[in-house]
Design a protein around this motif. Structure first.
Motif, PDB file in Angstrom:
ATOM      1  N   THR A 107      -7.344   9.270   3.749  1.00 45.11           N
ATOM      2  CA  THR A 107      -6.284   8.309   3.269  1.00 45.11           C
ATOM      3  C   THR A 107      -5.302   8.220   4.459  1.00 45.11           C
ATOM      4  O   THR A 107      -4.661   7.474   4.553  1.00 45.11           O
ATOM      5  N   ALA A 108      -5.032   9.391   5.316  1.00 43.32           N
ATOM      6  CA  ALA A 108      -4.000   9.337   6.016  1.00 43.32           C
ATOM      7  C   ALA A 108      -4.389   8.718   7.646  1.00 43.32           C
ATOM      8  O   ALA A 108      -3.518   8.014   8.052  1.00 43.32           O
ATOM      9  N   ARG A 124      -1.819  13.445   0.013  1.00 39.29           N
ATOM     10  CA  ARG A 124      -2.481  12.611   1.169  1.00 39.29           C
ATOM     11  C   ARG A 124      -3.501  13.461   1.746  1.00 39.29           C
ATOM     12  O   ARG A 124      -3.357  14.780   2.067  1.00 39.29           O
TER      13      ARG A 124
END
Length: 203
Positions: free
Chosen positions: A190-191, A186
């Motif tokens: 995207t986190a 990640r």
């Protein structure tokens, strides 16, 4: 004579308890019989002068390992009926091993006799120095003369532990599992998601 009587008492109860561990239908009863076998084995260690091993057996195995087994058996709710479904396919191999053990037991019982001096004459030459404690003497014997057998015993216990884990591991549908590779890959994009919220307004 009293020492020999205690020896045969502890050994008899230990053998009977070990048999009941595999013969009891209730797994909780099997663990309780296992604890009884450990306690009698500790009594046998006391008779040969190995007080450290006796206390170690009580504290570690009875106080920790057996109680842990008991809680795991009571909390996991393992379907033992499903585990016994493949019993018949292993019956021939089990029967052969059982016959071998039976022959060995008959050979032992055929030459068995009561010896009052059995416990008084140890089979292992433990060093007897005035400054050496019981723990140090046992360590000298185990890690020098029987070091290879000690390592084999540890390997057998490791294989037994892995086998128990494999037998009780069941795949369950509908359960979210941890994906370590996806978590490691990640990135910040995207986190998290950054939003600019206007003043005095909600998201």
């Amino acid at each position: 004579m009293v020492t020999a009587a205690f020896f045969y008492l502890f050994s008899g109860i230990a053998i009977a308890s070990a048999f009941m561990v595999i013969a009891a239908k209730n797994p909780v009863h099997s663990v309780l019989f296992l604890i009884l076998a450990f306690v009698n084995a500790a009594g046998l260690f006391l008779l040969i002068g190995a007080e450290f091993l006796a206390m170690l057996l009580i504290v570690v195995y009875v106080g920790a390992v057996s109680v842990l087994f008991l809680f795991v058996v009571m909390m996991l709710d393992v379907d033992f009926a499903a585990l016994r479904q493949g019993f018949l396919q292993y019956l021939p191999v089990g029967a052969v091993i059982g016959v071998i053990f039976l022959v060995e037991l008959l050979l032992i019982l055929g030459t068995w006799s009561i010896d009052p001096n059995l416990v008084r004459t140890p089979a292992v030459g433990i060093p007897t120095q005035a400054v050496m404690t019981n723990t140090e003497a046992l360590g000298v014997v185990i890690y020098t003369r029987y070091a290879f057998l000690f390592q084999i015993a540890g390997l057998i216990l490791l294989v037994a532990m892995i086998g128990a884990i494999v037998l009780t591991l069941r795949e369950r549908t509908g359960v979210r599992r941890q994906n370590i590779a996806a978590q490691t890959l990640r990135t910040t994009a995207t986190a998290i998601e950054v939003r600019k919220v206007p003043s005095r307004e909600g998201v």
